[in-house]
Write a protein that holds these residues in place. Structure first.
Motif, PDB file in Angstrom:
ATOM      1  N   LEU A  92       0.845  -1.180   0.000  1.00  0.00           N
ATOM      2  CA  LEU A  92       0.000   0.000   0.000  1.00  0.00           C
ATOM      3  C   LEU A  92       0.892   1.245   0.000  1.00  0.00           C
ATOM      4  O   LEU A  92       1.831   1.330   0.771  1.00  0.00           O
ATOM      5  CB  LEU A  92      -0.853  -0.026   1.278  1.00  0.00           C
ATOM      6  N   SER A  93       0.587   2.174  -0.883  1.00  0.00           N
ATOM      7  CA  SER A  93       1.240   3.479  -0.852  1.00  0.00           C
ATOM      8  C   SER A  93       0.175   4.499  -0.487  1.00  0.00           C
ATOM      9  O   SER A  93      -0.929   4.478  -1.034  1.00  0.00           O
ATOM     10  CB  SER A  93       1.826   3.837  -2.222  1.00  0.00           C
ATOM     11  N   VAL A  94       0.504   5.386   0.462  1.00  0.00           N
ATOM     12  CA  VAL A  94      -0.467   6.373   0.932  1.00  0.00           C
ATOM     13  C   VAL A  94       0.212   7.726   1.045  1.00  0.00           C
ATOM     14  O   VAL A  94       1.305   7.849   1.588  1.00  0.00           O
ATOM     15  CB  VAL A  94      -1.035   5.978   2.322  1.00  0.00           C
ATOM     16  N   PHE A  95      -0.476   8.741   0.540  1.00  0.00           N
ATOM     17  CA  PHE A  95      -0.036  10.125   0.677  1.00  0.00           C
ATOM     18  C   PHE A  95      -1.213  10.873   1.288  1.00  0.00           C
ATOM     19  O   PHE A  95      -2.281  10.965   0.691  1.00  0.00           O
ATOM     20  CB  PHE A  95       0.346  10.717  -0.685  1.00  0.00           C
ATOM     21  N   ARG A  96      -1.016  11.384   2.519  1.00  0.00           N
ATOM     22  CA  ARG A  96      -2.119  12.022   3.239  1.00  0.00           C
ATOM     23  C   ARG A  96      -1.868  13.517   3.385  1.00  0.00           C
ATOM     24  O   ARG A  96      -0.770  13.946   3.718  1.00  0.00           O
ATOM     25  CB  ARG A  96      -2.282  11.381   4.614  1.00  0.00           C
ATOM     26  N   PHE A  97      -2.941  14.275   3.170  1.00  0.00           N
ATOM     27  CA  PHE A  97      -2.923  15.722   3.281  1.00  0.00           C
ATOM     28  C   PHE A  97      -4.181  16.139   4.028  1.00  0.00           C
ATOM     29  O   PHE A  97      -5.255  16.249   3.429  1.00  0.00           O
ATOM     30  CB  PHE A  97      -2.914  16.382   1.901  1.00  0.00           C
ATOM     31  N   ASP A  98      -4.079  16.325   5.339  1.00  0.00           N
ATOM     32  CA  ASP A  98      -5.215  16.707   6.171  1.00  0.00           C
ATOM     33  C   ASP A  98      -6.384  15.732   5.974  1.00  0.00           C
ATOM     34  O   ASP A  98      -6.285  14.594   6.351  1.00  0.00           O
ATOM     35  CB  ASP A  98      -5.631  18.163   5.916  1.00  0.00           C
ATOM     36  N   ASP A  99      -7.489  16.184   5.376  1.00  0.00           N
ATOM     37  CA  ASP A  99      -8.683  15.344   5.200  1.00  0.00           C
ATOM     38  C   ASP A  99      -8.772  14.740   3.797  1.00  0.00           C
ATOM     39  O   ASP A  99      -9.862  14.391   3.325  1.00  0.00           O
ATOM     40  CB  ASP A  99      -9.950  16.144   5.494  1.00  0.00           C
ATOM     41  N   GLU A 100      -7.637  14.615   3.119  1.00  0.00           N
ATOM     42  CA  GLU A 100      -7.589  13.953   1.815  1.00  0.00           C
ATOM     43  C   GLU A 100      -6.399  13.015   1.803  1.00  0.00           C
ATOM     44  O   GLU A 100      -5.392  13.248   2.472  1.00  0.00           O
ATOM     45  CB  GLU A 100      -7.437  14.973   0.683  1.00  0.00           C
ATOM     46  N   MET A 101      -6.519  11.933   1.061  1.00  0.00           N
ATOM     47  CA  MET A 101      -5.385  11.033   0.899  1.00  0.00           C
ATOM     48  C   MET A 101      -5.466  10.357  -0.452  1.00  0.00           C
ATOM     49  O   MET A 101      -6.547  10.192  -1.020  1.00  0.00           O
ATOM     50  CB  MET A 101      -5.277  10.012   2.033  1.00  0.00           C
ATOM     51  N   ILE A 102      -4.310  10.019  -0.958  1.00  0.00           N
ATOM     52  CA  ILE A 102      -4.196   9.242  -2.184  1.00  0.00           C
ATOM     53  C   ILE A 102      -3.691   7.875  -1.763  1.00  0.00           C
ATOM     54  O   ILE A 102      -2.650   7.765  -1.116  1.00  0.00           O
ATOM     55  CB  ILE A 102      -3.251   9.920  -3.192  1.00  0.00           C
ATOM     56  N   VAL A 103      -4.441   6.839  -2.109  1.00  0.00           N
ATOM     57  CA  VAL A 103      -4.141   5.470  -1.700  1.00  0.00           C
ATOM     58  C   VAL A 103      -3.943   4.620  -2.951  1.00  0.00           C
ATOM     59  O   VAL A 103      -4.776   4.656  -3.855  1.00  0.00           O
ATOM     60  CB  VAL A 103      -5.283   4.879  -0.849  1.00  0.00           C
ATOM     61  N   THR A 104      -2.850   3.897  -2.986  1.00  0.00           N
ATOM     62  CA  THR A 104      -2.607   2.962  -4.077  1.00  0.00           C
ATOM     63  C   THR A 104      -2.372   1.584  -3.487  1.00  0.00           C
ATOM     64  O   THR A 104      -1.287   1.291  -2.994  1.00  0.00           O
ATOM     65  CB  THR A 104      -1.372   3.390  -4.915  1.00  0.00           C
ATOM     66  N   PRO A 105      -3.398   0.728  -3.498  1.00  0.00           N
ATOM     67  CA  PRO A 105      -3.185  -0.650  -3.057  1.00  0.00           C
ATOM     68  C   PRO A 105      -2.451  -1.417  -4.155  1.00  0.00           C
ATOM     69  O   PRO A 105      -2.876  -1.407  -5.305  1.00  0.00           O
ATOM     70  CB  PRO A 105      -4.608  -1.187  -2.854  1.00  0.00           C
ATOM     71  N   ILE A 106      -1.331  -2.025  -3.815  1.00  0.00           N
ATOM     72  CA  ILE A 106      -0.539  -2.748  -4.797  1.00  0.00           C
ATOM     73  C   ILE A 106      -1.168  -4.121  -4.996  1.00  0.00           C
ATOM     74  O   ILE A 106      -1.312  -4.893  -4.051  1.00  0.00           O
ATOM     75  CB  ILE A 106       0.926  -2.877  -4.338  1.00  0.00           C
ATOM     76  N   LEU A 107      -1.542  -4.404  -6.207  1.00  0.00           N
ATOM     77  CA  LEU A 107      -2.193  -5.668  -6.525  1.00  0.00           C
ATOM     78  C   LEU A 107      -1.176  -6.786  -6.709  1.00  0.00           C
ATOM     79  O   LEU A 107      -0.059  -6.552  -7.163  1.00  0.00           O
ATOM     80  CB  LEU A 107      -3.025  -5.518  -7.802  1.00  0.00           C
ATOM     81  N   ALA A 108      -1.589  -7.990  -6.370  1.00  0.00           N
ATOM     82  CA  ALA A 108      -0.708  -9.154  -6.498  1.00  0.00           C
ATOM     83  C   ALA A 108      -0.236  -9.311  -7.945  1.00  0.00           C
ATOM     84  O   ALA A 108      -1.015  -9.135  -8.880  1.00  0.00           O
ATOM     85  CB  ALA A 108      -1.442 -10.416  -6.047  1.00  0.00           C
TER      86      ALA A 108
END
Length: 145
Positions: free
Chosen positions: A82-98
């Motif tokens: 999982l890659s996550v970039f969080r900015f206060d009440d927003e986040m960008i999430v990239t779940p890495i698929l198998a």
């Protein structure tokens, strides 16, 4: 390279470098290729950059020309994917698929709109992983951190 059934010469051609350069990447674990070559290698081999060059991201964040003092990063050696970039009440999430590299995985832009919604659930998950992770700037990380 064995899993991708590629030779050094084939990988070199895929990355636009000389076969001797690929040989140096393999024999010198401290050698970190330029970003464009790392990306081409990951694409050709179907591997994540952190699996091939664990120190590449740490080196870029701690010594890159655009280093920001306000950016924090952690390495977690458990099952993250999982890659996550969080900015206060927003986040960008990239779940890495198998069996996929990061850029082949979906990216979700989450906004906090309600209590215990998807944002809060991912946030709690990330906080748990963050608490177990190690700061990327710590000296003495092992090569698999």
């Amino acid at each position: 390279m064995a899993n991708a059934k590629m030779t050094e010469t084939q990988l070199a051609e895929a990355c636009g470098v000389d076969a001797k350069t690929v040989g140096r990447w393999i024999t010198d674990p401290n050698r970190i290729p330029h970003a464009r070559h790392r990306w081409a290698t990951c694409e050709a081999l179907g591997e994540e950059e952190t699996a091939l060059w664990p120190n590449a991201i740490r080196t870029a964040l701690t010594s890159g020309p655009d280093k920001e003092d306000g950016i924090e990063g952690r390495f977690e050696t458990g099952h993250v994917n999982l890659s996550v970039f969080r900015f206060d009440d927003e986040m960008i999430v990239t779940p890495i698929l198998a069996r996929r590299v990061g850029h082949d995985s979906p990216m979700m832009h989450l906004r906090r709109r309600q209590t215990d919604g998807m944002f809060d659930r991912f946030s709690a998950h990330v906080e748990e992983l963050w608490s177990r992770g190690r700061d990327i700037r710590e000296v003495g990380h092992d090569a698999q951190a």
